[in-house]
Design a protein around this motif. Structure first.
Motif, PDB file in Angstrom:
ATOM      1  N   GLY A  83      -3.820  -1.159  -3.038  1.00 29.05           N
ATOM      2  CA  GLY A  83      -3.802   0.249  -2.664  1.00 29.05           C
ATOM      3  C   GLY A  83      -2.524   0.962  -3.069  1.00 29.05           C
ATOM      4  N   HIS A 101      -1.351  -5.585 -23.283  1.00 23.33           N
ATOM      5  CA  HIS A 101      -2.536  -4.973 -22.669  1.00 23.33           C
ATOM      6  C   HIS A 101      -3.229  -5.899 -21.662  1.00 23.33           C
ATOM      7  CE1 HIS A 101      -6.188  -2.449 -22.541  1.00 23.33           C
ATOM      8  NE2 HIS A 101      -6.852  -3.593 -22.567  1.00 23.33           N
ATOM      9  N   ARG A 157       0.844  -1.195   0.000  1.00 21.67           N
ATOM     10  CA  ARG A 157       0.000   0.000   0.000  1.00 21.67           C
ATOM     11  C   ARG A 157       0.882   1.249   0.000  1.00 21.67           C
ATOM     12  NH1 ARG A 157      -5.424   0.267   0.854  1.00 21.67           N
ATOM     13  NH2 ARG A 157      -6.022   2.424   0.507  1.00 21.67           N
ATOM     14  N   GLU A 192      -9.799   0.422 -19.901  1.00 23.57           N
ATOM     15  CA  GLU A 192      -9.861  -0.954 -19.382  1.00 23.57           C
ATOM     16  C   GLU A 192      -8.917  -1.125 -18.193  1.00 23.57           C
ATOM     17  OE1 GLU A 192      -9.497  -4.064 -22.277  1.00 23.57           O
ATOM     18  OE2 GLU A 192     -11.482  -3.650 -23.079  1.00 23.57           O
ATOM     19  N   LEU A 193      -7.748  -0.480 -18.263  1.00 22.35           N
ATOM     20  CA  LEU A 193      -6.827  -0.527 -17.125  1.00 22.35           C
ATOM     21  C   LEU A 193      -7.411   0.252 -15.947  1.00 22.35           C
ATOM     22  CD1 LEU A 193      -4.872  -1.709 -19.205  1.00 22.35           C
ATOM     23  CD2 LEU A 193      -3.094  -0.242 -18.283  1.00 22.35           C
ATOM     24  N   ALA A 247      -1.469  -6.141 -18.516  1.00 22.54           N
ATOM     25  CA  ALA A 247      -1.541  -4.843 -17.822  1.00 22.54           C
ATOM     26  C   ALA A 247      -2.875  -4.692 -17.091  1.00 22.54           C
ATOM     27  CB  ALA A 247      -1.339  -3.695 -18.814  1.00 22.54           C
ATOM     28  N   VAL A 248      -3.962  -5.156 -17.705  1.00 16.96           N
ATOM     29  CA  VAL A 248      -5.273  -5.107 -17.036  1.00 16.96           C
ATOM     30  C   VAL A 248      -5.201  -5.896 -15.725  1.00 16.96           C
ATOM     31  CG1 VAL A 248      -7.675  -5.884 -17.168  1.00 16.96           C
ATOM     32  CG2 VAL A 248      -6.625  -4.758 -19.149  1.00 16.96           C
ATOM     33  N   ALA A 259     -10.911  -2.712  -8.233  1.00 19.98           N
ATOM     34  CA  ALA A 259     -10.193  -3.507  -7.225  1.00 19.98           C
ATOM     35  C   ALA A 259      -9.831  -2.684  -5.999  1.00 19.98           C
ATOM     36  CB  ALA A 259      -8.919  -4.093  -7.852  1.00 19.98           C
ATOM     37  N   HIS A 260      -9.830  -1.361  -6.131  1.00 21.13           N
ATOM     38  CA  HIS A 260      -9.332  -0.477  -5.076  1.00 21.13           C
ATOM     39  C   HIS A 260     -10.417  -0.226  -4.025  1.00 21.13           C
ATOM     40  CE1 HIS A 260      -7.140   2.841  -3.251  1.00 21.13           C
ATOM     41  NE2 HIS A 260      -6.115   2.600  -4.053  1.00 21.13           N
ATOM     42  N   ASP A 261     -10.000  -0.013  -2.770  1.00 19.25           N
ATOM     43  CA  ASP A 261     -10.992   0.222  -1.713  1.00 19.25           C
ATOM     44  C   ASP A 261     -11.532   1.652  -1.720  1.00 19.25           C
ATOM     45  OD1 ASP A 261      -9.022   1.798  -0.569  1.00 19.25           O
ATOM     46  OD2 ASP A 261      -8.494   0.341   0.974  1.00 19.25           O
ATOM     47  N   ALA A 309     -10.112  -1.789 -14.236  1.00 22.35           N
ATOM     48  CA  ALA A 309      -9.578  -2.884 -13.416  1.00 22.35           C
ATOM     49  C   ALA A 309      -9.029  -2.338 -12.101  1.00 22.35           C
ATOM     50  CB  ALA A 309      -8.482  -3.625 -14.189  1.00 22.35           C
ATOM     51  N   TYR A 310      -8.319  -1.220 -12.201  1.00 19.54           N
ATOM     52  CA  TYR A 310      -7.709  -0.608 -11.012  1.00 19.54           C
ATOM     53  C   TYR A 310      -8.786  -0.097 -10.051  1.00 19.54           C
ATOM     54  CZ  TYR A 310      -4.825   2.598  -8.264  1.00 19.54           C
ATOM     55  OH  TYR A 310      -4.194   3.250  -7.240  1.00 19.54           O
ATOM     56  N   CYS A 325      -3.028  -4.077 -13.141  1.00 12.94           N
ATOM     57  CA  CYS A 325      -3.706  -2.913 -12.550  1.00 12.94           C
ATOM     58  C   CYS A 325      -4.732  -3.353 -11.501  1.00 12.94           C
ATOM     59  CB  CYS A 325      -4.358  -2.055 -13.631  1.00 12.94           C
ATOM     60  SG  CYS A 325      -3.135  -1.069 -14.528  1.00 12.94           S
ATOM     61  N   ALA A 326      -5.402  -4.471 -11.750  1.00 17.00           N
ATOM     62  CA  ALA A 326      -6.342  -4.982 -10.750  1.00 17.00           C
ATOM     63  C   ALA A 326      -5.596  -5.352  -9.467  1.00 17.00           C
ATOM     64  CB  ALA A 326      -7.104  -6.187 -11.303  1.00 17.00           C
ATOM     65  N   GLY A 356      -4.541  -2.132  -7.703  1.00 24.28           N
ATOM     66  CA  GLY A 356      -5.690  -1.499  -7.074  1.00 24.28           C
ATOM     67  C   GLY A 356      -6.028  -2.195  -5.759  1.00 24.28           C
ATOM     68  N   GLU A 357      -6.017  -3.521  -5.799  1.00 25.35           N
ATOM     69  CA  GLU A 357      -6.360  -4.296  -4.605  1.00 25.35           C
ATOM     70  C   GLU A 357      -5.394  -4.004  -3.456  1.00 25.35           C
ATOM     71  OE1 GLU A 357      -7.591  -8.268  -5.709  1.00 25.35           O
ATOM     72  OE2 GLU A 357      -6.903  -8.977  -3.746  1.00 25.35           O
ATOM     73  N   ASP A 382      -9.858   4.533  -1.145  1.00 27.62           N
ATOM     74  CA  ASP A 382      -9.066   5.515  -0.397  1.00 27.62           C
ATOM     75  C   ASP A 382      -7.771   5.745  -1.191  1.00 27.62           C
ATOM     76  OD1 ASP A 382      -8.041   7.155   1.496  1.00 27.62           O
ATOM     77  OD2 ASP A 382      -7.633   5.571   2.968  1.00 27.62           O
ATOM     78  N   SER A 406      -5.714   3.873 -20.980  1.00 21.28           N
ATOM     79  CA  SER A 406      -6.658   2.799 -21.265  1.00 21.28           C
ATOM     80  C   SER A 406      -7.737   2.767 -20.200  1.00 21.28           C
ATOM     81  CB  SER A 406      -5.917   1.455 -21.287  1.00 21.28           C
ATOM     82  OG  SER A 406      -6.837   0.396 -21.110  1.00 21.28           O
TER      83      SER A 406
END
Lengths: 372, 372
Positions: free
Chosen positions: A48, A34, A21, B59-60, A37-38, B67-69, B63-64, A41-42, A45-46, B71, B57
């Motif tokens: 943080g 790509h 985080r 799409e990116l 990368a998707v 998945a993000h909370d 995904a981000y 990015c997930a 994001g998860e 904050d 993108s």
């Protein structure tokens, strides 16, 4: 989405780059990377982390370099980007591995020199390079696309923790040892019998994680910086040097230096390499490939040199990470670092100070070593 | 490569962004904007600018964000990148214009807030946004791909210098005038008769170049910030608000404020917009579309509002560039800026202080104005 892409992203973010985080992450997306990368990015994001994405394309580089007069200015913006980044994830994914074929080496070198500060800033982060399987890479490997994807995920989706533990055993032996001997017997080709000093050097357990000072996914090799090389060595895995395929290289060493050599195809390219500078005639690296997920040559050094049951030696520059603090000046210096690979899966052995530590592809800690 | 892609790149780099040797240029490459990026990099190389490429993108982003909370931390690396850049060229090229359909507005807004500093740094450069024609944009426009490409290049590859000179005439009239009146007659729909004060405002000649404080390619409109709006107006060009198509909007103004309204489809979306805040009931922009290369609605505001022979009015926030130094506080403030477009090609006129300056799509400096 292929579940293996998600697994690849998770391995990259967790095992390799140790993203947490608040990390400021730069994701470099190759032309056809790509989908990876998707997934990356997930994962980011998860966790943080924050993210900014760059685009890496040799087709763009080619267009830029060919149009430029060669008097390059560095991009301060790029330098600032990498100076602030904590992590850089490079997702390779070319559409054409020969996209730079008509760009002069001089132009590429001048551009690289102009951007040295940005490159150093990038190497100063927790950077990791990986590749997303593309048709262009499959073609370079001489494989069908589906077949190549299986190959890539076989190499990437390992149990890295247990491979790291196994490789630690080899690192320990190399660190404690003074001399490595490599012996192989071949029928139609020359035999190998080479000794190299490794005393005082620090072997790197390259376990595909920044936690192991290892920046490639996949990885899976243990390497050190040999010196005082004596004897002869034959490399049966093909290689691409300066865009040309070189096969069946043979080198003869005396007092650490190449004194004779041959190659079955494109021997002149090998001669050019050896002629680069004084360091090009000496070894910079001795590496033992231990990733058995990589079971074939695919003409991509990211994979080839980590192939299980192979040994690679590099002519030229040594990695500073193989030297104790304050001894980095002893590292072999050269403008080149050329890896050459030999198969040790049969009629081969690796000795450290006279003890056989691998025989016919079996390490001494593996079942079947005694009878191998 | 389609020669029009090279022309597009040249227009972007020379006319729009005025790139010069030594400029530090960030090129933002959309998912399918690769070919335009290649052409842009060639132009930048030729001019001796330095370049760093980012990847844009949705799409990116999706995904981000999913998945993000929620904050979010800003990316300091991205901020540093834009702080050092001289020029930012955004090459849009989506593969799916509804890629963010399942990301909550709250999440998108929170992310935008977290990255406000980077956005402001970007807007502080000589930035220009353009699009490379993609199949997704063609689909959104309801057009075949080839047909859409012709449309885009027809809009982008103008003689900008002569269009800028023509638009300067309208800017001069608006700057000198006090009141604008818009009149249209329709058979099946309500007529329009609207007056707006423009006294003391500064019209912007939006000629697709940073030299004109104009940051879109294509552009081709003259706009100002009206106030004290009185009367009724009908918009016959459809629009997409909050992802829903709204048609045939009618607004009635008293003392600058909307006092009555209707729409044939999705009237509730329009009601939501008007309810946002006090500024959402007032006009922030009066624009006159003058790019006759744009001859049809394509559901993309970058193009729609510049359509030749149209007028657009925006509810909500006004642009600071329409105010004299020190008078920016007078600008209408709102969280929204919603453009609505009306056709003025027939049975229409625009007056400034009682003088007709456009009749049935002919400006008074154009041949045929007297008999139009």
């Amino acid at each position: 989405m292929d579940e293996r892409i998600r697994d690849h992203a998770r391995t990259l973010v967790d095992w390799s780059a140790r993203v947490e985080r608040g990390d400021d992450v730069v994701v470099s997306v190759g032309e056809d990377a790509h989908d990876l990368a998707v997934a990356v990015c997930a994962e980011l994001g998860e966790r943080g982390a924050s993210v900014v994405t760059t685009y890496a394309s040799e087709e763009l580089d080619r267009a830029y370099l060919r149009a430029h007069d060669g008097d390059f200015d560095a991009s301060d913006a790029e330098l600032a980007l990498y100076e602030r980044a904590d992590v850089v994830l490079r997702l390779g994914g070319p559409r054409n591995t020969t996209a730079m074929a008509d760009v002069s080496g001089d132009s590429q070198a001048a551009y690289a020199r102009a951007n040295q500060a940005a490159r150093e800033a990038r190497l100063d982060t927790r950077w990791v390079s990986t590749v997303h399987p593309t048709r262009a890479l499959a073609q370079q490997a001489g494989m069908a696309f589906d077949e190549y994807r299986d190959f890539v995920y076989g190499a990437v989706l390992r149990d890295w923790e247990s491979l790291a533990a196994e490789m630690a055993q080899l690192k320990e032996l190399l660190d404690a040892g003074s001399e490595v001997r490599l012996v192989t017997e071949r029928d139609a080709h020359p035999d190998t019998d080479l000794t190299m000093a490794v005393e005082g050097r620090v072997a790197v357990n390259s376990a595909a994680s920044v936690a192991y000072d290892s920046h490639n996914l996949p990885s899976g090799e243990v390497f050190t910086a040999p010196f005082a090389t004596e004897g002869e060595v034959f490399f049966d895995v093909p290689m691409t040097l300066q865009g040309r395929r070189v096969r069946n290289v043979w080198l003869s060493f005396e007092s650490g230096e190449v004194v004779d050599f041959s190659a079955e195809t494109n021997e002149d390219v090998l001669a050019d390499v050896l002629d680069t500078d004084a360091g090009a005639k000496r070894l910079g690296e001795l590496g033992v490939g231990m990733n058995r997920g990589i079971d074939r040559f695919t003409d991509n050094v990211l994979f080839d040199e980590k192939m299980g049951d192979t040994v690679h030696l590099a002519l030229g520059r040594a990695y500073r990470s193989n030297f104790r603090d304050g001894e980095e000046d002893e590292a072999n210096d050269s403008a080149v670092h050329v890896d050459m690979i030999t198969d040790v899966s049969e009629r081969s052995r690796i000795e450290i100070d006279g003890d056989v530590i691998q025989r016919n592809g079996r390490f001494r800690w593996e079942p079947g070593f005694e009878t191998a």
